[in-house]
Design a protein around this motif. Structure first.
Motif, PDB file in Angstrom:
ATOM      1  N   TRP A  23      -0.277  -0.980  -9.153  1.00 43.88           N
ATOM      2  CA  TRP A  23      -0.391  -2.356  -9.613  1.00 43.88           C
ATOM      3  C   TRP A  23       0.753  -2.696 -10.568  1.00 43.88           C
ATOM      4  N   ASN A  53      -6.472   8.992  -2.736  1.00 46.58           N
ATOM      5  CA  ASN A  53      -6.340   7.541  -2.857  1.00 46.58           C
ATOM      6  C   ASN A  53      -5.373   7.235  -3.991  1.00 46.58           C
ATOM      7  N   VAL A  54      -4.412   6.357  -3.723  1.00 44.60           N
ATOM      8  CA  VAL A  54      -3.449   5.941  -4.741  1.00 44.60           C
ATOM      9  C   VAL A  54      -3.490   4.419  -4.845  1.00 44.60           C
ATOM     10  N   THR A  55      -3.704   3.917  -6.048  1.00 42.47           N
ATOM     11  CA  THR A  55      -3.670   2.483  -6.318  1.00 42.47           C
ATOM     12  C   THR A  55      -2.452   2.170  -7.166  1.00 42.47           C
ATOM     13  N   SER A  96      -4.552   5.414   1.195  1.00 47.54           N
ATOM     14  CA  SER A  96      -5.299   6.670   1.207  1.00 47.54           C
ATOM     15  C   SER A  96      -4.784   7.574   2.315  1.00 47.54           C
ATOM     16  N   SER A 110      -3.713  -0.478  -2.543  1.00 50.14           N
ATOM     17  CA  SER A 110      -4.159   0.910  -2.472  1.00 50.14           C
ATOM     18  C   SER A 110      -3.831   1.500  -1.108  1.00 50.14           C
ATOM     19  N   PRO A 130       0.838  -1.205   0.000  1.00 52.46           N
ATOM     20  CA  PRO A 130       0.000   0.000   0.000  1.00 52.46           C
ATOM     21  C   PRO A 130       0.873   1.256   0.000  1.00 52.46           C
ATOM     22  N   PHE A 174       0.347   3.604 -11.523  1.00 57.30           N
ATOM     23  CA  PHE A 174      -0.381   4.232 -10.434  1.00 57.30           C
ATOM     24  C   PHE A 174      -1.587   4.998 -10.981  1.00 57.30           C
ATOM     25  N   ALA A 217      -1.778  -5.831  -6.779  1.00 57.70           N
ATOM     26  CA  ALA A 217      -2.198  -4.439  -6.656  1.00 57.70           C
ATOM     27  C   ALA A 217      -2.437  -4.121  -5.187  1.00 57.70           C
TER      28      ALA A 217
END
Length: 303
Positions: free
Chosen positions: A181, A177-179, A190, A188, A110, A140, A186
């Motif tokens: 993968w 929020n950043v995801t 926040s 995430s 994360p 991202f 993956a």
């Protein structure tokens, strides 16, 4: 992209030696050129390179590694030294059945996010880090939410973004929020924040330290607001000053001051002094900036 982990029920497989350079892409050992199927695996695990033809001879570039039964070639405790170009062949005719380009790394963790309003009230700038580094190409997507409004945080670098159209003095928090993968997974992260709590100007600029004629114990310190602070007339800053004599490990900090100049007094005559300045929102919101680069000066020495 496919990758497999070998498990205890897999039939015995040929074990590959460490025959490569850490971090290699396999271009230098691609002895059997042709279509290459990319495969990714997690570092520190046992990775299986599958071969569709059953029992096969395995090669890495021009080096024969040995013969392995189905389902493929096992790489125990895979490390960066295992990365590269592999191929499996008919054990008698040498016909190529498959070629694999192996890359190793980690699924993303994360993202650890931080955000600052360095150009308040125009924009918020955010950045993030992954630990450990995935070592694989990782993409991202960054978005923000404010109440019922959502929007994209525009990427400004490999791991940073910025967004504007801010609502000042809002009691509703923003949330970034950043995801992340990559081929292995993956994750995430926040970060919620109130806009005024993350105000942090860049350091003041154009710092100058000058002697004052006839004053052997004083120095005039002058500076400019950071150029990234867009409206100093509407959102003024306060400043603090840190100074010390040359070779003195304990600095003195004074302030805050609202002007962009200040006279240091009671200094040791003839001594070189080093000075830095930091800035903060005058309403005391957020945090002080980092210290500016050093500027130095010596009080006036008479004729």
């Amino acid at each position: 992209m496919r990758w497999l982990w070998v498990v205890a029920l897999v039939a015995p497989a040929c074990t590959v030696p460490y025959n490569g350079t850490a971090g290699s892409t396999g271009d230098e050992d691609n002895g059997d050129r042709g279509p290459c199927t990319p495969q990714h695996g997690p570092l520190g695990t046992e990775v299986l390179l599958p071969c569709p033809g059953g029992a096969a001879e395995w090669r890495r570039g021009g080096t024969v590694l040995g013969t392995s039964p189905a389902p493929g070639l096992a790489l125990p405790n895979a490390s960066l030294a295992h990365e590269g170009h592999y191929s499996c062949h008919h054990p008698v005719t040498g016909e190529t059945w498959a070629t694999i380009c192996l890359r190793l790394g980690y699924p993303p963790s994360p993202p650890a996010i931080e955000c600052w309003a360095t150009s308040y009230p125009q924009a918020v700038n955010c950045s993030w880090a992954l630990s450990p580094d995935p070592l694989l190409d990782t993409d991202f997507v960054a978005t923000y939410r404010h109440g019922t409004d959502t929007g994209e945080c525009t990427l400004t670098g490999p791991r940073s973004c910025s967004f504007g159209d801010l609502q000042v003095f809002s009691l509703s928090p923003y949330e970034l929020n950043v995801t992340a993968w990559n081929p292995l997974g993956a994750a995430s992260g926040s970060l919620p924040f109130l806009l005024e709590n993350i105000i942090k100007p860049d350091p003041p600029e154009a710092l100058r330290v000058s002697p004052i004629p006839g004053e052997p114990q004083k120095l005039l310190v002058e500076w400019s607001p950071p150029s990234s602070w867009p409206f100093p007339e509407y959102f003024p800053l306060q400043y603090r000053i840190r100074y010390s004599r040359d070779n003195d490990s304990v600095p003195t900090t004074v302030g805050p001051y609202e002007l962009t100049s200040h006279t240091l007094t009671d200094l040791e005559p003839g001594s070189l002094h080093h000075v830095q300045v930091a800035a903060k929102d005058l309403a005391d919101s957020g945090e002080f900036s980092a210290w500016s680069p050093l500027a130095s000066g010596t009080p006036w020495v008479g004729p």
